[in-house]
Design an enzyme around this catalytic site. Structure first.
Site, short mmCIF file in Angstrom:
data_model
loop_
_atom_site.label_atom_id
_atom_site.label_comp_id
_atom_site.label_asym_id
_atom_site.label_seq_id
_atom_site.Cartn_x
_atom_site.Cartn_y
_atom_site.Cartn_z
N GLU A 82 0.85 -1.11 0.40
CA GLU A 82 0.50 0.06 -0.39
C GLU A 82 1.36 1.44 0.19
O GLU A 82 2.20 1.89 0.70
CB GLU A 82 -1.13 0.18 1.13
CG GLU A 82 -0.42 -0.27 2.32
CD GLU A 82 -0.83 -0.07 3.93
OE1 GLU A 82 -2.56 0.18 3.54
OE2 GLU A 82 -0.72 -0.50 4.84
N CYS A 135 -1.57 2.20 8.86
CA CYS A 135 -0.65 1.27 8.26
C CYS A 135 -0.60 -0.27 7.93
O CYS A 135 -1.55 -0.71 8.35
CB CYS A 135 0.94 1.08 8.92
SG CYS A 135 2.11 1.56 7.93
N SER A 174 11.96 5.75 14.19
CA SER A 174 10.26 5.45 14.81
C SER A 174 10.62 5.04 16.94
O SER A 174 11.08 3.81 17.12
CB SER A 174 10.19 3.92 13.85
OG SER A 174 8.92 3.30 14.35
N PHE A 175 11.09 5.68 17.65
CA PHE A 175 10.88 5.91 19.11
C PHE A 175 10.49 4.85 19.70
O PHE A 175 10.28 4.50 20.35
CB PHE A 175 11.78 7.36 19.26
CG PHE A 175 12.78 7.02 20.48
CD1 PHE A 175 12.40 7.61 22.06
CD2 PHE A 175 13.83 6.61 20.24
CE1 PHE A 175 13.63 7.50 22.63
CE2 PHE A 175 14.74 6.41 21.34
CZ PHE A 175 14.31 7.26 22.56
N HIS A 176 9.04 5.88 19.92
CA HIS A 176 7.71 5.78 21.25
C HIS A 176 7.72 4.96 22.64
O HIS A 176 7.12 4.67 23.17
CB HIS A 176 7.63 4.32 19.67
CG HIS A 176 7.10 4.46 18.82
ND1 HIS A 176 6.33 5.72 18.15
CD2 HIS A 176 7.86 3.49 17.78
CE1 HIS A 176 6.65 5.21 17.36
NE2 HIS A 176 6.99 4.17 16.88
N SER A 183 12.33 6.96 7.55
CA SER A 183 11.84 6.32 8.56
C SER A 183 12.57 4.60 9.64
O SER A 183 12.58 3.75 8.74
CB SER A 183 10.17 6.12 9.30
OG SER A 183 10.11 5.74 10.23
N ASN A 187 -3.59 4.51 15.52
CA ASN A 187 -4.66 5.03 15.06
C ASN A 187 -5.01 3.01 14.91
O ASN A 187 -4.30 2.18 15.02
CB ASN A 187 -3.99 4.71 13.08
CG ASN A 187 -4.53 5.86 13.05
OD1 ASN A 187 -5.26 6.46 12.73
ND2 ASN A 187 -2.57 6.31 11.86
N CYS A 199 2.09 -1.88 15.13
CA CYS A 199 1.81 -1.22 14.09
C CYS A 199 1.57 -2.93 13.19
O CYS A 199 1.85 -3.75 13.00
CB CYS A 199 3.35 -1.52 13.90
SG CYS A 199 3.54 -1.06 11.11
N CYS A 214 6.22 -4.31 15.06
CA CYS A 214 6.15 -3.49 16.24
C CYS A 214 4.60 -3.29 16.53
O CYS A 214 4.32 -3.91 15.71
CB CYS A 214 6.73 -2.23 15.84
SG CYS A 214 8.63 -1.89 15.31
N GLY A 235 6.97 -1.81 6.15
CA GLY A 235 8.72 -2.57 5.92
C GLY A 235 9.62 -1.72 6.89
O GLY A 235 9.25 -0.11 6.97
N GLU A 236 10.45 -1.84 6.66
CA GLU A 236 11.93 -1.54 7.32
C GLU A 236 12.97 -0.49 6.49
O GLU A 236 13.57 -2.30 5.46
CB GLU A 236 12.44 -2.02 8.65
CG GLU A 236 13.87 -1.53 8.80
CD GLU A 236 13.97 0.11 9.00
OE1 GLU A 236 14.99 0.44 8.66
OE2 GLU A 236 13.02 -0.13 10.57
N CYS A 256 6.69 -6.94 6.54
CA CYS A 256 7.95 -6.11 6.99
C CYS A 256 9.06 -7.45 8.11
O CYS A 256 8.31 -8.53 8.71
CB CYS A 256 7.73 -4.89 8.50
SG CYS A 256 8.59 -4.34 9.22
S1 SF4 Z 1 6.47 0.21 12.19
FE1 SF4 Z 1 7.74 -0.39 10.75
S2 SF4 Z 1 9.05 -1.60 10.99
FE2 SF4 Z 1 7.91 -1.35 12.55
S3 SF4 Z 1 6.69 -3.28 12.00
FE3 SF4 Z 1 5.33 -1.91 11.19
S4 SF4 Z 1 6.44 -1.57 9.71
FE4 SF4 Z 1 7.54 -2.98 10.32
#
Ligand code: SF4
Length: 394
Positions: free
Chosen positions: A117, A371, A251-253, A229, A328, A144, A141, A197-198, A137
């Site tokens: 997407e 996402c 992507s700290f969080h 990111s 989200n 996500c 995470c 994805g990373e 991915c």
């Molecule tokens: S935040 Fe990014 S790295 Fe983490 S699972 Fe989602 S897409 Fe993958």
């Protein structure tokens, strides 16, 4: 899908046009050197190759032309030769949803029938395209949705830059024939590598695709309008600064390892301290090129006043801004979004410490623009042959 359709074929495996299988070399995604070498391999005289590369580059990435026959500044027989050996192929647009707030969500299909997407977010002063770098991915995470989808494969450079080209098609943003760059409005003015994805686990393809996007004779996006990111692939961070040179987001969080281990499991490999050390060494670091710390606001998990103060302490000395992202929610998500008051309070603490702390406005919620949502729906439709046959009473 109607009952009479050959269920198994449509639904399960047979990808369509973009399977390619033409045996031709796809020019989309080749670097300038790669394109030049391919032209020479196909018979272009070496002394002409640089010029031909420049001409093709403009047709493909500035004008958005996909047929060699339309490249009028090339001799007819040369166009025929190109058509024999090459093709200009981008991911196929499978579906598009447009939100009440103008956000567009695209599902595109790539070789192998896989789907990813892409999200376009128009704003008054910019248009941001969120592109994907992997199908599924590598990482998981826990906040996500994409993280619930196993990695299927990395995208190629052509499939990454092809997402930008697909969006420009949809927005009719190519430079018309006879017109120069800059005469038409930029609708895709910013790129964020924040889709599926990373990106740093697909470094070479991401680098090549972004270099193509930055090239001044083609899509011509400034490196400062491209943000990559990462969840914290520490060994690749400095390299991203040196070889890609775009803006960086993390992507700290979370502000303690125990919490970040759960939210961003790569933290078990490179923890907060290691990550911050790498950021302090980031080659492009400056007050005019701040690192964006992305911080998803999860109710009762990472949103306390103490978290806010700890965050300020942790990033001391790093030119930074903090993007607060109201979570989200997605079906089955193990978290809830923090309350608006809590998010504002958190932002206030950070702002008073001297950091920009914008709260990201959720966009496209009516089309589930978070996402991976669209993808998973497509996923659900994909049942095994046996299941579909059973459902169809076959
Ligand atoms: S935040 Fe990014 S790295 Fe983490 S699972 Fe989602 S897409 Fe993958």
């Amino acid at each position: 899908m109607t009952a009479s359709a050959p269920i198994t074929q449509d639904l399960v495996t047979i990808p369509r046009k973009d399977e390619g299988g033409t045996g031709k070399v796809n020019l989309v995604g080749l670097t300038r050197d790669g394109l030049r070498d391919a032209l020479i391999d196909a018979g272009t005289p070496e002394k002409q190759a640089k010029m031909r590369t420049g001409q093709l580059w403009q047709w493909i990435y500035q004008k958005g032309v996909r047929e060699f026959s339309e490249m009028t500044n090339l001799a007819k027989d040369y166009r025929a030769m190109l058509d024999e050996a090459f093709e200009i192929r981008i991911p196929e647009l499978v579906s598009k949803q447009v939100s009440e707030d103008g956000t567009r969500k695209y599902l595109v299909r790539i070789a192998g029938g896989h789907e990813v997407e892409v999200v376009y977010i128009p704003e008054e002063d910019r248009g941001t395209l969120c592109v994907s770098s992997q199908v599924g991915c590598t990482l998981t995470c826990s906040f996500c949705h994409t993280g619930t989808q196993k990695l299927v494969r990395n995208l190629t450079a052509g499939e990454i830059v092809g997402q930008i080209m697909m969006a420009r098609d949809d927005l009719e943003e190519w430079v018309p024939a006879g017109k120069g760059m800059g005469e038409s409005p930029r609708l895709v003015s910013n790129i964020v590598l924040m889709g599926m994805g990373e990106p740093l686990y697909n470094f070479d393809a991401v680098r090549d695709a972004m270099k193509i996007a930055m090239d001044g004779e083609g899509i011509s996006l400034s490196r400062r309008r491209i943000t990559l990111s990462t969840s914290g692939v520490v060994p690749e961070i400095a390299r991203a600064g040196e070889e890609i040179g775009c803006m960086l987001a993390i992507s700290f969080h979370a502000t303690i390892d125990e919490t970040r281990d759960k939210l961003v499991p790569i933290n078990k490999k490179w923890n907060i301290e290691t990550l911050l050390d790498a950021l302090r060494e980031y080659p492009k670091l400056s007050n005019s090129e701040r690192i964006t710390f992305e911080y998803v606001m999860l109710d009762g998990v990472n949103d306390s006043d103490e978290d806010a103060r700890r965050l300020i302490k942790l990033i001391e000395g790093i030119p930074a801004k903090i993007n607060l992202i109201p979570f989200n929610e997605w079906p089955g998500a193990p978290y809830k979004r923090s309350s608006n008051n809590r998010i504002r309070r958190f932002a206030d603490i950070i702002y008073k410490a001297g950091y920009a702390s914008p709260i990201r406005t959720p966009r496209g919620e009516d089309i589930m623009a978070a996402c991976g949502q669209l993808k998973s729906e497509t996923e659900r439709a994909r049942k095994s042959r046996a299941e579909i046959a059973k459902e169809a009473g076959l």
